[in-house]
Write an enzyme that holds these catalytic residues in place. Structure first.
Site, PDB file in Angstrom:
ATOM      1  CB  CYS A 273      -0.927   0.002   1.210  1.00 28.02           C
ATOM      2  SG  CYS A 273      -2.132  -1.335   1.153  1.00 28.02           S
TER       3      CYS A 273
HETATM    4  N1  NAD Z   1      -2.977  -5.770   2.056  1.00 27.06           N
HETATM    5  C1  NAD Z   1      -3.370  -4.684   2.675  1.00 27.06           C
HETATM    6  O1  NAD Z   1      -2.996  -4.443   3.812  1.00 27.06           O
HETATM    7  C2  NAD Z   1      -4.344  -3.723   2.032  1.00 27.06           C
HETATM    8  C3  NAD Z   1      -4.929  -2.745   2.827  1.00 27.06           C
HETATM    9  C4  NAD Z   1      -5.813  -1.861   2.265  1.00 27.06           C
HETATM   10  C5  NAD Z   1      -6.089  -1.935   0.904  1.00 27.06           C
HETATM   11  N2  NAD Z   1      -5.500  -2.887   0.135  1.00 27.06           N
HETATM   12  C6  NAD Z   1      -5.866  -2.916  -1.284  1.00 27.06           C
HETATM   13  O2  NAD Z   1      -6.749  -4.007  -1.484  1.00 27.06           O
HETATM   14  C7  NAD Z   1      -6.539  -4.595  -2.765  1.00 27.06           C
HETATM   15  C8  NAD Z   1      -6.198  -6.070  -2.621  1.00 27.06           C
HETATM   16  O3  NAD Z   1      -4.990  -6.189  -1.906  1.00 27.06           O
HETATM   17  P1  NAD Z   1      -4.535  -7.540  -1.218  1.00 27.06           P
HETATM   18  O4  NAD Z   1      -3.412  -7.182  -0.301  1.00 27.06           O
HETATM   19  O5  NAD Z   1      -5.700  -8.294  -0.662  1.00 27.06           O
HETATM   20  O6  NAD Z   1      -3.950  -8.326  -2.465  1.00 27.06           O
HETATM   21  P2  NAD Z   1      -3.586  -9.870  -2.546  1.00 27.06           P
HETATM   22  O7  NAD Z   1      -2.591 -10.017  -3.617  1.00 27.06           O
HETATM   23  O8  NAD Z   1      -3.277 -10.396  -1.171  1.00 27.06           O
HETATM   24  O9  NAD Z   1      -4.952 -10.546  -2.961  1.00 27.06           O
HETATM   25  C9  NAD Z   1      -5.562 -10.346  -4.174  1.00 27.06           C
HETATM   26  C10 NAD Z   1      -6.160 -11.675  -4.629  1.00 27.06           C
HETATM   27  O10 NAD Z   1      -6.869 -11.435  -5.832  1.00 27.06           O
HETATM   28  C11 NAD Z   1      -6.674 -12.557  -6.668  1.00 27.06           C
HETATM   29  N3  NAD Z   1      -6.993 -12.142  -8.016  1.00 27.06           N
HETATM   30  C12 NAD Z   1      -6.243 -11.445  -8.903  1.00 27.06           C
HETATM   31  N4  NAD Z   1      -6.939 -11.215 -10.024  1.00 27.06           N
HETATM   32  C13 NAD Z   1      -8.157 -11.774  -9.869  1.00 27.06           C
HETATM   33  C14 NAD Z   1      -9.317 -11.857 -10.671  1.00 27.06           C
HETATM   34  N5  NAD Z   1      -9.372 -11.292 -11.869  1.00 27.06           N
HETATM   35  N6  NAD Z   1     -10.365 -12.533 -10.170  1.00 27.06           N
HETATM   36  C15 NAD Z   1     -10.322 -13.091  -8.948  1.00 27.06           C
HETATM   37  N7  NAD Z   1      -9.259 -13.026  -8.139  1.00 27.06           N
HETATM   38  C16 NAD Z   1      -8.188 -12.370  -8.576  1.00 27.06           C
HETATM   39  C17 NAD Z   1      -5.240 -12.961  -6.423  1.00 27.06           C
HETATM   40  O11 NAD Z   1      -5.009 -14.304  -6.805  1.00 27.06           O
HETATM   41  C18 NAD Z   1      -5.114 -12.745  -4.926  1.00 27.06           C
HETATM   42  O12 NAD Z   1      -5.452 -13.890  -4.200  1.00 27.06           O
HETATM   43  C19 NAD Z   1      -5.436  -3.763  -3.414  1.00 27.06           C
HETATM   44  O13 NAD Z   1      -6.013  -2.750  -4.173  1.00 27.06           O
HETATM   45  C20 NAD Z   1      -4.713  -3.173  -2.220  1.00 27.06           C
HETATM   46  O14 NAD Z   1      -4.060  -1.967  -2.572  1.00 27.06           O
HETATM   47  C21 NAD Z   1      -4.645  -3.791   0.672  1.00 27.06           C
END
Ligand code: NAD
Length: 445
Positions: A273
Protein backbone atom coordinates in the site's frame (compact mmCIF):
# COMPACT_ATOMS: atom_id res chain seq x y z
CA UNK A 1 -36.92 0.57 -5.99
CA UNK A 2 -33.81 -1.47 -6.56
CA UNK A 3 -32.18 -0.01 -3.42
CA UNK A 4 -35.05 -1.19 -1.21
CA UNK A 5 -35.01 -4.64 -2.77
CA UNK A 6 -31.31 -5.02 -2.03
CA UNK A 7 -31.61 -3.61 1.48
CA UNK A 8 -34.47 -6.02 2.24
CA UNK A 9 -32.36 -8.98 1.11
CA UNK A 10 -29.49 -7.79 3.29
CA UNK A 11 -31.77 -7.19 6.29
CA UNK A 12 -33.12 -10.75 6.09
CA UNK A 13 -29.61 -12.14 5.50
CA UNK A 14 -30.90 -13.59 2.26
CA UNK A 15 -28.41 -11.57 0.21
CA UNK A 16 -25.75 -13.80 -1.30
CA UNK A 17 -22.32 -12.12 -1.11
CA UNK A 18 -19.59 -12.57 -3.72
CA UNK A 19 -16.02 -11.49 -3.01
CA UNK A 20 -13.64 -11.34 -5.97
CA UNK A 21 -10.03 -11.89 -4.89
CA UNK A 22 -9.31 -13.79 -1.67
CA UNK A 23 -6.07 -12.16 -0.51
CA UNK A 24 -5.17 -10.08 2.55
CA UNK A 25 -8.29 -7.96 2.00
CA UNK A 26 -10.85 -10.30 0.45
CA UNK A 27 -10.41 -13.33 2.68
CA UNK A 28 -11.01 -11.61 6.06
CA UNK A 29 -13.97 -9.82 4.49
CA UNK A 30 -15.48 -13.06 3.17
CA UNK A 31 -15.06 -14.72 6.57
CA UNK A 32 -16.66 -11.71 8.30
CA UNK A 33 -19.76 -11.84 6.05
CA UNK A 34 -20.07 -15.62 6.50
CA UNK A 35 -19.59 -15.21 10.26
CA UNK A 36 -22.47 -12.69 10.30
CA UNK A 37 -24.86 -15.12 8.68
CA UNK A 38 -24.44 -14.38 4.96
CA UNK A 39 -23.95 -17.07 2.39
CA UNK A 40 -20.64 -16.00 0.83
CA UNK A 41 -18.73 -17.15 -2.24
CA UNK A 42 -15.15 -16.12 -2.90
CA UNK A 43 -14.02 -15.94 -6.52
CA UNK A 44 -10.32 -16.57 -7.07
CA UNK A 45 -8.07 -17.07 -10.07
CA UNK A 46 -5.54 -18.94 -7.93
CA UNK A 47 -6.73 -22.57 -7.77
CA UNK A 48 -4.51 -23.38 -4.79
CA UNK A 49 -6.16 -20.61 -2.73
CA UNK A 50 -9.68 -21.69 -3.69
CA UNK A 51 -8.82 -25.29 -2.80
CA UNK A 52 -7.34 -24.24 0.56
CA UNK A 53 -10.54 -22.35 1.48
CA UNK A 54 -12.79 -25.22 0.49
CA UNK A 55 -10.63 -27.52 2.62
CA UNK A 56 -10.86 -25.09 5.57
CA UNK A 57 -7.22 -23.96 5.44
CA UNK A 58 -6.06 -20.36 5.80
CA UNK A 59 -3.03 -18.85 4.09
CA UNK A 60 -3.40 -15.39 5.68
CA UNK A 61 -1.91 -14.75 9.11
CA UNK A 62 -4.84 -12.78 10.52
CA UNK A 63 -7.43 -15.43 9.57
CA UNK A 64 -7.40 -18.74 11.40
CA UNK A 65 -7.99 -22.04 9.64
CA UNK A 66 -10.56 -22.89 12.30
CA UNK A 67 -12.62 -19.77 11.40
CA UNK A 68 -12.61 -20.80 7.75
CA UNK A 69 -13.32 -24.47 8.49
CA UNK A 70 -16.26 -23.48 10.72
CA UNK A 71 -17.84 -21.31 8.00
CA UNK A 72 -17.17 -23.86 5.23
CA UNK A 73 -18.65 -26.58 7.48
CA UNK A 74 -21.74 -24.43 8.11
CA UNK A 75 -22.21 -24.10 4.34
CA UNK A 76 -21.82 -20.32 4.46
CA UNK A 77 -18.40 -19.98 2.82
CA UNK A 78 -16.98 -21.48 -0.35
CA UNK A 79 -14.47 -20.51 -2.99
CA UNK A 80 -14.71 -20.90 -6.73
CA UNK A 81 -12.46 -20.43 -9.75
CA UNK A 82 -15.56 -20.51 -11.95
CA UNK A 83 -17.06 -17.02 -12.11
CA UNK A 84 -20.51 -17.93 -13.45
CA UNK A 85 -22.03 -18.15 -9.92
CA UNK A 86 -21.50 -14.36 -9.78
CA UNK A 87 -24.93 -14.20 -11.36
CA UNK A 88 -26.40 -15.56 -8.12
CA UNK A 89 -24.74 -12.93 -5.95
CA UNK A 90 -26.76 -9.94 -4.76
CA UNK A 91 -23.71 -7.99 -3.61
CA UNK A 92 -20.31 -8.33 -5.26
CA UNK A 93 -17.16 -6.82 -3.76
CA UNK A 94 -13.96 -6.51 -5.79
CA UNK A 95 -10.74 -7.00 -3.76
CA UNK A 96 -8.12 -7.65 -6.44
CA UNK A 97 -4.58 -6.21 -6.54
CA UNK A 98 -3.81 -2.73 -7.87
CA UNK A 99 -0.07 -2.72 -8.56
CA UNK A 100 2.01 -0.18 -10.43
CA UNK A 101 3.54 -0.66 -13.84
CA UNK A 102 7.31 -0.40 -14.15
CA UNK A 103 6.70 3.21 -15.19
CA UNK A 104 4.97 3.77 -11.79
CA UNK A 105 1.63 4.27 -13.50
CA UNK A 106 -1.49 2.60 -12.10
CA UNK A 107 -2.13 -0.91 -13.35
CA UNK A 108 -5.86 -1.52 -13.04
CA UNK A 109 -5.89 -4.61 -15.28
CA UNK A 110 -6.92 -6.86 -12.35
CA UNK A 111 -9.90 -4.59 -11.66
CA UNK A 112 -10.81 -4.68 -15.35
CA UNK A 113 -10.56 -8.49 -15.44
CA UNK A 114 -12.83 -8.76 -12.39
CA UNK A 115 -15.26 -6.22 -13.87
CA UNK A 116 -15.39 -8.20 -17.15
CA UNK A 117 -16.53 -11.27 -15.19
CA UNK A 118 -19.16 -9.20 -13.40
CA UNK A 119 -20.32 -7.70 -16.68
CA UNK A 120 -20.83 -11.19 -18.18
CA UNK A 121 -23.00 -12.11 -15.22
CA UNK A 122 -24.63 -8.76 -14.44
CA UNK A 123 -28.36 -8.89 -13.76
CA UNK A 124 -31.00 -6.64 -12.32
CA UNK A 125 -30.80 -6.30 -8.53
CA UNK A 126 -27.06 -6.41 -7.95
CA UNK A 127 -24.95 -4.11 -5.78
CA UNK A 128 -21.32 -3.88 -6.89
CA UNK A 129 -18.61 -2.42 -4.67
CA UNK A 130 -14.99 -1.79 -5.52
CA UNK A 131 -12.60 -2.08 -2.56
CA UNK A 132 -9.27 -2.20 -4.38
CA UNK A 133 -7.29 0.99 -3.78
CA UNK A 134 -7.33 3.09 -6.93
CA UNK A 135 -7.28 6.62 -8.33
CA UNK A 136 -10.33 8.90 -7.98
CA UNK A 137 -12.69 8.31 -10.88
CA UNK A 138 -12.10 4.57 -11.41
CA UNK A 139 -15.56 3.58 -10.19
CA UNK A 140 -17.63 6.07 -12.17
CA UNK A 141 -15.34 6.65 -15.18
CA UNK A 142 -14.21 3.08 -15.78
CA UNK A 143 -16.56 0.58 -14.13
CA UNK A 144 -19.89 2.33 -14.63
CA UNK A 145 -19.64 2.62 -18.45
CA UNK A 146 -18.53 -1.03 -18.63
CA UNK A 147 -21.58 -2.21 -16.71
CA UNK A 148 -23.98 0.06 -18.60
CA UNK A 149 -22.76 -1.45 -21.89
CA UNK A 150 -24.92 -4.44 -20.92
CA UNK A 151 -28.01 -2.23 -21.35
CA UNK A 152 -28.69 -2.31 -17.61
CA UNK A 153 -28.94 1.09 -15.92
CA UNK A 154 -27.44 2.44 -12.70
CA UNK A 155 -30.10 2.93 -9.98
CA UNK A 156 -32.81 1.35 -12.13
CA UNK A 157 -31.12 -2.06 -12.38
CA UNK A 158 -27.92 -2.14 -10.35
CA UNK A 159 -26.02 -0.06 -7.79
CA UNK A 160 -22.33 0.79 -7.75
CA UNK A 161 -20.08 2.10 -4.98
CA UNK A 162 -16.51 2.38 -3.78
CA UNK A 163 -15.44 1.52 -0.25
CA UNK A 164 -11.76 1.58 0.60
CA UNK A 165 -10.18 -1.19 2.62
CA UNK A 166 -8.17 -0.19 5.68
CA UNK A 167 -7.13 -3.57 7.04
CA UNK A 168 -3.77 -3.49 8.79
CA UNK A 169 -2.25 -7.00 8.52
CA UNK A 170 -0.76 -8.21 11.79
CA UNK A 171 -2.68 -5.68 13.90
CA UNK A 172 -4.59 -7.68 16.54
CA UNK A 173 -6.37 -4.58 17.92
CA UNK A 174 -8.02 -3.42 14.70
CA UNK A 175 -9.58 -5.95 12.36
CA UNK A 176 -12.35 -5.83 9.77
CA UNK A 177 -15.22 -5.57 12.28
CA UNK A 178 -13.87 -2.61 14.29
CA UNK A 179 -12.25 -0.48 11.58
CA UNK A 180 -14.68 2.25 10.47
CA UNK A 181 -15.64 1.90 6.82
CA UNK A 182 -15.90 4.81 4.37
CA UNK A 183 -18.50 4.32 1.63
CA UNK A 184 -19.21 6.46 -1.41
CA UNK A 185 -21.60 5.46 -4.17
CA UNK A 186 -22.01 6.61 -7.76
CA UNK A 187 -25.52 7.64 -6.67
CA UNK A 188 -27.22 8.24 -3.32
CA UNK A 189 -29.05 4.92 -3.56
CA UNK A 190 -25.75 3.16 -4.19
CA UNK A 191 -24.19 4.82 -1.12
CA UNK A 192 -27.16 3.91 1.04
CA UNK A 193 -27.27 0.26 0.02
CA UNK A 194 -23.51 -0.21 0.28
CA UNK A 195 -23.43 1.51 3.70
CA UNK A 196 -26.27 -0.75 4.87
CA UNK A 197 -24.40 -3.82 3.69
CA UNK A 198 -21.22 -2.90 5.59
CA UNK A 199 -23.21 -1.96 8.69
CA UNK A 200 -23.91 -5.69 9.01
CA UNK A 201 -20.26 -6.47 9.63
CA UNK A 202 -18.50 -3.31 10.88
CA UNK A 203 -19.25 -1.15 13.87
CA UNK A 204 -19.14 2.23 12.11
CA UNK A 205 -19.84 3.25 8.51
CA UNK A 206 -19.03 6.76 7.29
CA UNK A 207 -20.92 7.67 4.11
CA UNK A 208 -19.59 10.29 1.70
CA UNK A 209 -21.29 11.95 -1.24
CA UNK A 210 -19.50 10.20 -4.10
CA UNK A 211 -17.27 7.29 -5.06
CA UNK A 212 -14.52 9.79 -5.91
CA UNK A 213 -14.45 11.20 -2.39
CA UNK A 214 -14.10 7.67 -0.98
CA UNK A 215 -11.35 6.86 -3.50
CA UNK A 216 -9.49 10.08 -2.68
CA UNK A 217 -9.91 9.58 1.10
CA UNK A 218 -8.08 6.27 0.93
CA UNK A 219 -5.24 7.81 -1.06
CA UNK A 220 -5.01 10.71 1.40
CA UNK A 221 -4.66 8.26 4.31
CA UNK A 222 -1.78 6.40 2.74
CA UNK A 223 -0.13 9.46 1.25
CA UNK A 224 -0.25 11.03 4.72
CA UNK A 225 1.69 8.04 6.04
CA UNK A 226 4.19 8.04 3.18
CA UNK A 227 4.89 11.77 3.59
CA UNK A 228 5.21 11.64 7.37
CA UNK A 229 7.43 8.56 7.29
CA UNK A 230 9.48 10.44 4.71
CA UNK A 231 9.79 13.34 7.17
CA UNK A 232 10.89 10.93 9.93
CA UNK A 233 13.42 9.32 7.60
CA UNK A 234 14.81 12.68 6.62
CA UNK A 235 15.07 13.61 10.29
CA UNK A 236 16.93 10.33 10.98
CA UNK A 237 19.52 11.08 8.31
CA UNK A 238 19.82 14.65 9.48
CA UNK A 239 20.31 13.49 13.09
CA UNK A 240 22.90 10.91 11.97
CA UNK A 241 24.84 13.70 10.28
CA UNK A 242 24.60 15.86 13.44
CA UNK A 243 25.34 13.00 15.85
CA UNK A 244 21.95 13.26 17.62
CA UNK A 245 19.80 10.30 18.74
CA UNK A 246 16.71 10.51 16.44
CA UNK A 247 14.62 8.22 18.59
CA UNK A 248 15.17 10.31 21.68
CA UNK A 249 14.23 13.42 19.69
CA UNK A 250 10.96 11.82 18.53
CA UNK A 251 10.17 10.57 22.04
CA UNK A 252 10.67 14.06 23.40
CA UNK A 253 8.58 15.74 20.68
CA UNK A 254 5.80 13.19 21.22
CA UNK A 255 5.24 14.40 24.79
CA UNK A 256 3.45 17.41 23.27
CA UNK A 257 -0.21 16.59 23.84
CA UNK A 258 -1.47 18.42 20.74
CA UNK A 259 -0.27 19.23 17.25
CA UNK A 260 2.31 16.43 17.00
CA UNK A 261 1.88 12.83 15.96
CA UNK A 262 4.97 10.60 16.12
CA UNK A 263 6.15 8.82 12.99
CA UNK A 264 9.27 6.72 13.02
CA UNK A 265 12.12 6.23 10.61
CA UNK A 266 13.02 2.82 9.22
CA UNK A 267 14.94 1.00 6.50
CA UNK A 268 12.42 2.14 3.87
CA UNK A 269 8.73 1.62 3.25
CA UNK A 270 7.22 -1.65 2.05
CA UNK A 271 4.02 -3.62 1.63
CA UNK A 272 1.36 -3.41 -0.99
CA UNK A 273 0.00 0.00 0.00
CA UNK A 274 2.21 2.82 1.26
CA UNK A 275 4.88 2.66 -1.48
CA UNK A 276 2.28 2.33 -4.24
CA UNK A 277 -0.89 4.21 -3.40
CA UNK A 278 0.50 7.78 -3.53
CA UNK A 279 1.46 7.13 -7.16
CA UNK A 280 -2.20 6.48 -7.96
CA UNK A 281 -2.98 9.96 -6.66
CA UNK A 282 -0.06 11.76 -8.34
CA UNK A 283 -0.78 10.02 -11.66
CA UNK A 284 -4.39 11.19 -11.61
CA UNK A 285 -3.31 14.69 -10.56
CA UNK A 286 -0.90 14.81 -13.53
CA UNK A 287 -3.79 14.02 -15.89
CA UNK A 288 -5.24 17.31 -14.72
CA UNK A 289 -1.97 19.25 -14.99
CA UNK A 290 -1.27 19.21 -11.27
CA UNK A 291 2.17 18.27 -9.97
CA UNK A 292 1.95 16.79 -6.44
CA UNK A 293 5.41 17.61 -5.15
CA UNK A 294 5.05 16.20 -1.63
CA UNK A 295 4.41 12.73 -3.04
CA UNK A 296 7.49 12.85 -5.25
CA UNK A 297 9.68 14.12 -2.44
CA UNK A 298 8.46 11.50 0.06
CA UNK A 299 9.18 8.77 -2.48
CA UNK A 300 12.64 10.11 -3.10
CA UNK A 301 13.50 10.24 0.63
CA UNK A 302 11.93 6.88 1.48
CA UNK A 303 13.45 5.02 -1.44
CA UNK A 304 16.95 6.17 -0.43
CA UNK A 305 16.73 4.53 3.00
CA UNK A 306 18.01 1.08 1.94
CA UNK A 307 21.09 2.83 0.54
CA UNK A 308 21.50 4.70 3.84
CA UNK A 309 21.27 1.41 5.78
CA UNK A 310 24.05 -0.03 3.61
CA UNK A 311 26.12 3.09 4.35
CA UNK A 312 25.63 2.51 8.09
CA UNK A 313 26.80 -1.11 7.68
CA UNK A 314 29.77 -0.02 5.64
CA UNK A 315 30.69 2.72 8.17
CA UNK A 316 30.41 0.21 11.02
CA UNK A 317 32.63 -2.33 9.27
CA UNK A 318 35.07 0.39 8.36
CA UNK A 319 35.55 1.19 12.05
CA UNK A 320 36.60 -2.47 12.47
CA UNK A 321 38.98 -2.09 9.49
CA UNK A 322 36.76 -4.35 7.41
CA UNK A 323 35.30 -3.99 3.93
CA UNK A 324 31.78 -4.80 2.83
CA UNK A 325 33.33 -6.95 0.13
CA UNK A 326 33.52 -10.43 1.65
CA UNK A 327 31.80 -9.40 4.92
CA UNK A 328 29.25 -11.83 6.35
CA UNK A 329 26.07 -9.84 6.86
CA UNK A 330 23.01 -11.32 8.53
CA UNK A 331 19.62 -9.60 8.20
CA UNK A 332 17.15 -10.09 11.03
CA UNK A 333 13.75 -9.91 9.34
CA UNK A 334 12.91 -9.48 5.69
CA UNK A 335 9.14 -8.91 5.96
CA UNK A 336 8.15 -5.29 5.35
CA UNK A 337 6.87 -4.94 8.92
CA UNK A 338 6.88 -6.82 12.19
CA UNK A 339 5.04 -10.10 12.70
CA UNK A 340 3.80 -10.52 9.12
CA UNK A 341 5.03 -12.79 6.33
CA UNK A 342 4.64 -10.23 3.53
CA UNK A 343 7.81 -9.28 1.61
CA UNK A 344 6.12 -7.24 -1.11
CA UNK A 345 8.16 -4.10 -1.75
CA UNK A 346 10.10 -4.86 1.43
CA UNK A 347 13.19 -2.66 1.84
CA UNK A 348 15.05 -5.80 2.96
CA UNK A 349 15.15 -6.95 -0.65
CA UNK A 350 16.73 -3.76 -1.82
CA UNK A 351 19.24 -3.91 1.08
CA UNK A 352 20.15 -7.51 0.16
CA UNK A 353 20.57 -6.54 -3.46
CA UNK A 354 22.86 -3.61 -2.61
CA UNK A 355 24.94 -5.65 -0.16
CA UNK A 356 25.39 -8.42 -2.70
CA UNK A 357 26.40 -5.90 -5.34
CA UNK A 358 29.20 -4.78 -2.98
CA UNK A 359 30.40 -8.37 -2.55
CA UNK A 360 28.93 -9.10 0.91
CA UNK A 361 27.92 -12.65 1.83
CA UNK A 362 24.30 -12.13 2.80
CA UNK A 363 22.01 -14.40 4.80
CA UNK A 364 18.80 -13.73 6.69
CA UNK A 365 16.69 -15.04 9.51
CA UNK A 366 12.93 -14.42 9.53
CA UNK A 367 10.55 -16.66 11.51
CA UNK A 368 7.71 -15.67 9.15
CA UNK A 369 9.42 -15.89 5.75
CA UNK A 370 11.00 -19.20 4.76
CA UNK A 371 12.36 -18.06 1.41
CA UNK A 372 12.71 -14.91 -0.66
CA UNK A 373 13.09 -15.05 -4.39
CA UNK A 374 14.07 -12.07 -6.43
CA UNK A 375 12.22 -12.89 -9.63
CA UNK A 376 8.78 -12.07 -8.26
CA UNK A 377 7.20 -9.00 -9.85
CA UNK A 378 6.45 -7.68 -6.35
CA UNK A 379 10.04 -7.77 -5.19
CA UNK A 380 12.98 -5.64 -6.08
CA UNK A 381 16.39 -6.84 -7.02
CA UNK A 382 17.80 -9.88 -8.72
CA UNK A 383 19.98 -12.86 -7.93
CA UNK A 384 19.65 -16.25 -6.30
CA UNK A 385 16.83 -16.89 -3.85
CA UNK A 386 17.68 -17.00 -0.16
CA UNK A 387 16.30 -19.25 2.56
CA UNK A 388 15.90 -18.20 6.17
CA UNK A 389 18.77 -19.56 8.27
CA UNK A 390 18.59 -20.74 11.84
CA UNK A 391 19.54 -18.12 14.41
CA UNK A 392 22.32 -20.05 16.17
CA UNK A 393 24.96 -18.58 18.48
CA UNK A 394 27.60 -19.63 15.94
CA UNK A 395 25.92 -17.74 13.17
CA UNK A 396 25.60 -14.61 15.29
CA UNK A 397 29.25 -14.85 16.38
CA UNK A 398 30.48 -15.43 12.84
CA UNK A 399 28.57 -12.54 11.28
CA UNK A 400 30.57 -9.39 10.73
CA UNK A 401 27.39 -7.37 10.97
CA UNK A 402 23.76 -8.06 11.91
CA UNK A 403 21.11 -5.68 10.55
CA UNK A 404 17.77 -5.53 12.31
CA UNK A 405 15.54 -4.78 9.33
CA UNK A 406 12.24 -6.01 10.77
CA UNK A 407 11.58 -5.90 14.52
CA UNK A 408 9.65 -9.19 14.79
CA UNK A 409 8.46 -9.86 18.35
CA UNK A 410 9.69 -13.45 18.63
CA UNK A 411 13.42 -12.68 18.37
CA UNK A 412 15.61 -13.01 21.48
CA UNK A 413 17.33 -9.64 21.13
CA UNK A 414 19.29 -10.11 24.38
CA UNK A 415 20.97 -13.14 22.80
CA UNK A 416 21.65 -11.18 19.61
CA UNK A 417 23.30 -8.28 21.47
CA UNK A 418 25.42 -10.65 23.58
CA UNK A 419 26.66 -12.81 20.69
CA UNK A 420 27.49 -10.56 17.76
CA UNK A 421 30.08 -7.87 17.15
CA UNK A 422 28.25 -5.19 15.21
CA UNK A 423 24.53 -4.46 14.93
CA UNK A 424 22.78 -1.92 12.73
CA UNK A 425 19.38 -1.38 14.31
CA UNK A 426 17.04 0.26 11.81
CA UNK A 427 13.91 -0.10 13.99
CA UNK A 428 15.01 0.90 17.47
CA UNK A 429 14.33 -2.74 18.39
CA UNK A 430 17.01 -2.67 21.10
CA UNK A 431 15.81 -0.78 24.15
CA UNK A 432 18.07 1.23 26.45
CA UNK A 433 18.75 -1.67 28.82
CA UNK A 434 19.68 -4.05 26.02
CA UNK A 435 21.97 -1.41 24.57
CA UNK A 436 23.66 -0.81 27.94
CA UNK A 437 24.28 -4.53 28.50
CA UNK A 438 25.24 -5.32 24.91
CA UNK A 439 28.69 -6.56 24.10
CA UNK A 440 28.01 -5.73 20.43
CA UNK A 441 28.66 -2.30 19.00
CA UNK A 442 25.29 -0.85 17.98
CA UNK A 443 24.61 1.69 15.27
CA UNK A 444 21.10 3.03 15.23
CA UNK A 445 19.30 4.79 12.42
N1 NAD B 1 -2.98 -5.77 2.06
C1 NAD B 1 -3.37 -4.68 2.67
O1 NAD B 1 -3.00 -4.44 3.81
C2 NAD B 1 -4.34 -3.72 2.03
C3 NAD B 1 -4.93 -2.75 2.83
C4 NAD B 1 -5.81 -1.86 2.26
C5 NAD B 1 -6.09 -1.94 0.90
N2 NAD B 1 -5.50 -2.89 0.14
C6 NAD B 1 -5.87 -2.92 -1.28
O2 NAD B 1 -6.75 -4.01 -1.48
C7 NAD B 1 -6.54 -4.59 -2.77
C8 NAD B 1 -6.20 -6.07 -2.62
O3 NAD B 1 -4.99 -6.19 -1.91
P1 NAD B 1 -4.53 -7.54 -1.22
O4 NAD B 1 -3.41 -7.18 -0.30
O5 NAD B 1 -5.70 -8.29 -0.66
O6 NAD B 1 -3.95 -8.33 -2.47
P2 NAD B 1 -3.59 -9.87 -2.55
O7 NAD B 1 -2.59 -10.02 -3.62
O8 NAD B 1 -3.28 -10.40 -1.17
O9 NAD B 1 -4.95 -10.55 -2.96
C9 NAD B 1 -5.56 -10.35 -4.17
C10 NAD B 1 -6.16 -11.67 -4.63
O10 NAD B 1 -6.87 -11.44 -5.83
C11 NAD B 1 -6.67 -12.56 -6.67
N3 NAD B 1 -6.99 -12.14 -8.02
C12 NAD B 1 -6.24 -11.45 -8.90
N4 NAD B 1 -6.94 -11.22 -10.02
C13 NAD B 1 -8.16 -11.77 -9.87
C14 NAD B 1 -9.32 -11.86 -10.67
N5 NAD B 1 -9.37 -11.29 -11.87
N6 NAD B 1 -10.37 -12.53 -10.17
C15 NAD B 1 -10.32 -13.09 -8.95
N7 NAD B 1 -9.26 -13.03 -8.14
C16 NAD B 1 -8.19 -12.37 -8.58
C17 NAD B 1 -5.24 -12.96 -6.42
O11 NAD B 1 -5.01 -14.30 -6.81
C18 NAD B 1 -5.11 -12.75 -4.93
O12 NAD B 1 -5.45 -13.89 -4.20
C19 NAD B 1 -5.44 -3.76 -3.41
O13 NAD B 1 -6.01 -2.75 -4.17
C20 NAD B 1 -4.71 -3.17 -2.22
O14 NAD B 1 -4.06 -1.97 -2.57
C21 NAD B 1 -4.65 -3.79 0.67
Amino acid sequence: MIKDEIINLIRDKRAHIGIIGLGYVGLPLAVEFAHNGFSTTGFEVDEAKAKAINEGRSYIGDVSSSAIAEMVGAGRLSASTDFSPLAKCDAIIICVPTPLRKTKEPDITYILAAAEEIKKNLRRGQLIILESTTYPGTTDEVLLPMFEETGLKLDEDFLLAFSPERVDPGNPQFQTHNIPKVVGGCTDDSTEAAAYLYSQIVSHVHSVTSARVAEAAKLLENTFRAVNIGMANEMARLCYALGIDTWEVIRAAATKPFGFMPFYPGPGIGGHCIPLDPHYLSWKARQHGFDSRFIGLAEEVNSRMPEHVVTLVSDGLNDDRKALNGARVLLLGVAYKKDVNDVRESPALSIIDRLRAKGAEVSYHDPFVREVSFDDAHTEGSGAPLQSVELTDDRLKNSDCVIIVTDHSGIDYARVTSQCKLIVDTRNALNGELRRKASARIIRL
